[in-house]
Design a protein around this motif. Structure first.
Motif, PDB file in Angstrom:
ATOM      1  N   LYS A   1       0.828  -1.205   0.000  1.00 51.02           N
ATOM      2  CA  LYS A   1       0.000   0.000   0.000  1.00 51.02           C
ATOM      3  C   LYS A   1       0.862   1.254   0.000  1.00 51.02           C
ATOM      4  N   MET A   2       0.439   2.258  -0.740  1.00 49.93           N
ATOM      5  CA  MET A   2       1.131   3.543  -0.731  1.00 49.93           C
ATOM      6  C   MET A   2       0.971   4.190   0.630  1.00 49.93           C
ATOM      7  N   THR A   3       2.100   4.537   1.250  1.00 51.72           N
ATOM      8  CA  THR A   3       2.092   5.087   2.600  1.00 51.72           C
ATOM      9  C   THR A   3       2.923   6.362   2.612  1.00 51.72           C
ATOM     10  N   GLU A   4       2.325   7.461   3.082  1.00 48.46           N
ATOM     11  CA  GLU A   4       2.982   8.758   3.066  1.00 48.46           C
ATOM     12  C   GLU A   4       3.424   9.176   4.464  1.00 48.46           C
ATOM     13  N   LEU A   5       4.130  10.300   4.519  1.00 44.43           N
ATOM     14  CA  LEU A   5       4.619  10.790   5.809  1.00 44.43           C
ATOM     15  C   LEU A   5       3.479  11.082   6.785  1.00 44.43           C
ATOM     16  N   LEU A   6       2.328  11.475   6.255  1.00 43.69           N
ATOM     17  CA  LEU A   6       1.196  11.710   7.156  1.00 43.69           C
ATOM     18  C   LEU A   6       0.776  10.411   7.834  1.00 43.69           C
ATOM     19  N   HIS A   7       0.925   9.285   7.136  1.00 40.66           N
ATOM     20  CA  HIS A   7       0.626   7.994   7.748  1.00 40.66           C
ATOM     21  C   HIS A   7       1.673   7.634   8.793  1.00 40.66           C
ATOM     22  N   LEU A   8       2.911   8.055   8.580  1.00 42.44           N
ATOM     23  CA  LEU A   8       3.950   7.834   9.592  1.00 42.44           C
ATOM     24  C   LEU A   8       3.607   8.582  10.869  1.00 42.44           C
ATOM     25  N   ALA A   9       3.173   9.829  10.740  1.00 38.98           N
ATOM     26  CA  ALA A   9       2.800  10.601  11.930  1.00 38.98           C
ATOM     27  C   ALA A   9       1.636   9.942  12.666  1.00 38.98           C
ATOM     28  N   GLN A  10       0.652   9.447  11.911  1.00 38.85           N
ATOM     29  CA  GLN A  10      -0.478   8.754  12.534  1.00 38.85           C
ATOM     30  C   GLN A  10      -0.009   7.479  13.234  1.00 38.85           C
ATOM     31  N   ALA A  11       0.911   6.763  12.606  1.00 41.24           N
ATOM     32  CA  ALA A  11       1.423   5.529  13.193  1.00 41.24           C
ATOM     33  C   ALA A  11       2.181   5.800  14.477  1.00 41.24           C
ATOM     34  N   GLN A  12       2.975   6.850  14.478  1.00 37.36           N
ATOM     35  CA  GLN A  12       3.745   7.188  15.671  1.00 37.36           C
ATOM     36  C   GLN A  12       2.823   7.555  16.832  1.00 37.36           C
ATOM     37  N   ARG A  13       1.765   8.279  16.540  1.00 35.95           N
ATOM     38  CA  ARG A  13       0.822   8.630  17.602  1.00 35.95           C
ATOM     39  C   ARG A  13       0.095   7.396  18.117  1.00 35.95           C
ATOM     40  N   LEU A  14      -0.316   6.513  17.217  1.00 33.69           N
ATOM     41  CA  LEU A  14      -1.045   5.325  17.631  1.00 33.69           C
ATOM     42  C   LEU A  14      -0.181   4.452  18.545  1.00 33.69           C
ATOM     43  N   VAL A  15       1.086   4.296  18.201  1.00 29.80           N
ATOM     44  CA  VAL A  15       1.988   3.515  19.048  1.00 29.80           C
ATOM     45  C   VAL A  15       2.184   4.203  20.397  1.00 29.80           C
ATOM     46  N   ALA A  16       2.256   5.524  20.401  1.00 29.37           N
ATOM     47  CA  ALA A  16       2.399   6.252  21.668  1.00 29.37           C
ATOM     48  C   ALA A  16       1.177   6.039  22.555  1.00 29.37           C
ATOM     49  N   VAL A  17      -0.017   6.027  21.950  1.00 30.03           N
ATOM     50  CA  VAL A  17      -1.237   5.758  22.716  1.00 30.03           C
ATOM     51  C   VAL A  17      -1.197   4.349  23.295  1.00 30.03           C
ATOM     52  N   ALA A  18      -0.837   3.374  22.471  1.00 33.30           N
ATOM     53  CA  ALA A  18      -0.768   1.990  22.933  1.00 33.30           C
ATOM     54  C   ALA A  18       0.244   1.837  24.057  1.00 33.30           C
ATOM     55  N   ASP A  19       1.395   2.491  23.927  1.00 32.68           N
ATOM     56  CA  ASP A  19       2.426   2.411  24.969  1.00 32.68           C
ATOM     57  C   ASP A  19       1.948   3.060  26.270  1.00 32.68           C
ATOM     58  N   ALA A  20       1.223   4.181  26.155  1.00 33.55           N
ATOM     59  CA  ALA A  20       0.709   4.857  27.350  1.00 33.55           C
ATOM     60  C   ALA A  20      -0.316   3.993  28.069  1.00 33.55           C
ATOM     61  N   ILE A  21      -1.157   3.315  27.307  1.00 33.11           N
ATOM     62  CA  ILE A  21      -2.157   2.432  27.899  1.00 33.11           C
ATOM     63  C   ILE A  21      -1.466   1.261  28.605  1.00 33.11           C
ATOM     64  N   HIS A  22      -0.479   0.679  27.950  1.00 34.01           N
ATOM     65  CA  HIS A  22       0.258  -0.453  28.554  1.00 34.01           C
ATOM     66  C   HIS A  22       0.929  -0.021  29.850  1.00 34.01           C
ATOM     67  N   ALA A  23       1.566   1.158  29.824  1.00 30.41           N
ATOM     68  CA  ALA A  23       2.260   1.639  31.028  1.00 30.41           C
ATOM     69  C   ALA A  23       1.275   1.905  32.157  1.00 30.41           C
ATOM     70  N   ALA A  24       0.111   2.487  31.815  1.00 24.64           N
ATOM     71  CA  ALA A  24      -0.875   2.795  32.841  1.00 24.64           C
ATOM     72  C   ALA A  24      -1.445   1.523  33.462  1.00 24.64           C
ATOM     73  N   GLU A  25      -1.758   0.549  32.636  1.00 24.63           N
ATOM     74  CA  GLU A  25      -2.371  -0.673  33.145  1.00 24.63           C
ATOM     75  C   GLU A  25      -1.371  -1.543  33.892  1.00 24.63           C
ATOM     76  N   ALA A  26      -0.086  -1.342  33.638  1.00 24.41           N
ATOM     77  CA  ALA A  26       0.946  -2.098  34.344  1.00 24.41           C
ATOM     78  C   ALA A  26       1.316  -1.466  35.668  1.00 24.41           C
ATOM     79  N   ALA A  27       0.889  -0.214  35.875  1.00 26.61           N
ATOM     80  CA  ALA A  27       1.260   0.522  37.096  1.00 26.61           C
ATOM     81  C   ALA A  27       0.528  -0.037  38.302  1.00 26.61           C
TER      82      ALA A  27
END
Length: 287
Positions: free
Chosen positions: A261-287
């Motif tokens: 699939k064609m993937t642009e820099l805007l998709h990279l920014a979305q991907a980075q945010r999504l991973v940050a959300v997932a990491d924040a949820i994991h850290a919170a639930e592990a606390a």
């Protein structure tokens, strides 16, 4: 950077000591100690005292603590704001915010690291939503919370399953929040027993771009947490996009192919945010 997840924000009547105690063990991301809608007039002062004491006592773990005060045009609002400011919760949620002046006045009353959250629930607020959001640059405002029930009361519109009458207000509020970097939470789902309806409402909230949803009963938390969390498939896709753009042969490229699939820099920014959300949820639930 995502500081903390706000998938589920549960209103708990601060007049109910048992409810406050229960909130200390629930899986919600945010506990909103409510002095407004959930509290009868004769219990307002008791609710204020118990909310302040709950903040002092602590024991809520990773949960973000918010006090929702009564409107400043009510007999209790000014005293609520003073007491909440002194208690220093994570945030104070102010109802019936109509413009930037309300944000400035409430923000000036707060102390320490307490943030200001604003309810978007009046016609005036809808038509001033971008200036209200812009006031975050010179105030403690960090978060919008939708109040669809109050909007329905004011406009006489009906709250149907897809909330067609409120699409404009919901979309404009999300857009204003994003322009100015605010978190924004969707309004409550009123039918406590209809978990299928709640699921549909959460999916719609995700479609609109909300970060999470306000809730009125503990049994709604699980559905909300699941649907406002990135799915494993979404996280895998996001990590694949990030890894692909990091390859030496893709450095400096504005568009690449990922899994065909064609993937642009805007998709990279979305991907980075999504991973940050997932990491924040994991850290919170592990606390």
């Amino acid at each position: 950077m995502i500081d903390r997840p706000r998938r589920s924000a549960l209103y708990m009547p601060a007049s109910n000591a048992k409810a406050i105690e229960k909130a200390r063990s629930l899986a919600c991301d945010v506990v909103i100690l409510d002095l407004e809608d959930a509290v009868a007039p004769e219990a307002k002062e008791t609710a204020r005292e118990q909310a302040v004491q709950a903040i002092a006592d602590g024991g809520f773990g990773r949960r973000e603590l918010v006090i929702r005060i009564n409107g400043l045009d009510t007999p209790w609002g000014e005293a609520d704001l003073r007491a909440a400011a002194a208690a220093r919760p994570d945030a104070v949620l102010v109802p019936k915010v109509n413009g930037p002046a309300d944000v400035a006045a409430c923000s000036a009353a707060l102390e320490g690291d307490t943030a200001l959250w604003a309810m978007i629930e009046t016609g005036r607020a809808v038509f001033a939503v971008e200036p209200i959001a812009a006031a975050s640059a010179t105030s403690r405002l960090t978060t919008f919370v939708m109040g669809v029930n109050d909007l329905a009361k004011e406009t006489r519109a009906h709250i149907l399953p897809r909330r067609e009458a409120f699409h404009a207000a919901l979309s404009l509020s999300v857009t204003a929040a994003r322009i100015h970097g605010l978190t924004i939470l969707d309004g409550v789902f009123n039918d406590i027993e209809d978990l299928n309806g709640l699921e549909d409402a959460c999916r719609q909230g995700v479609e609109f771009g909300f970060d999470g949803k306000t809730l009125i009963h503990p049994k709604q938390i699980g559905v909300c947490n699941v649907l406002f969390s990135p799915s494993p498939a979404e996280v895998d896709w996001a990590r694949a996009v990030i890894a692909a753009f990091a390859l030496p042969e893709n450095q400096g490229k504005g568009a690449i192919r990922v899994d065909g699939k064609m993937t642009e820099l805007l998709h990279l920014a979305q991907a980075q945010r999504l991973v940050a959300v997932a990491d924040a949820i994991h850290a919170a639930e592990a606390a």
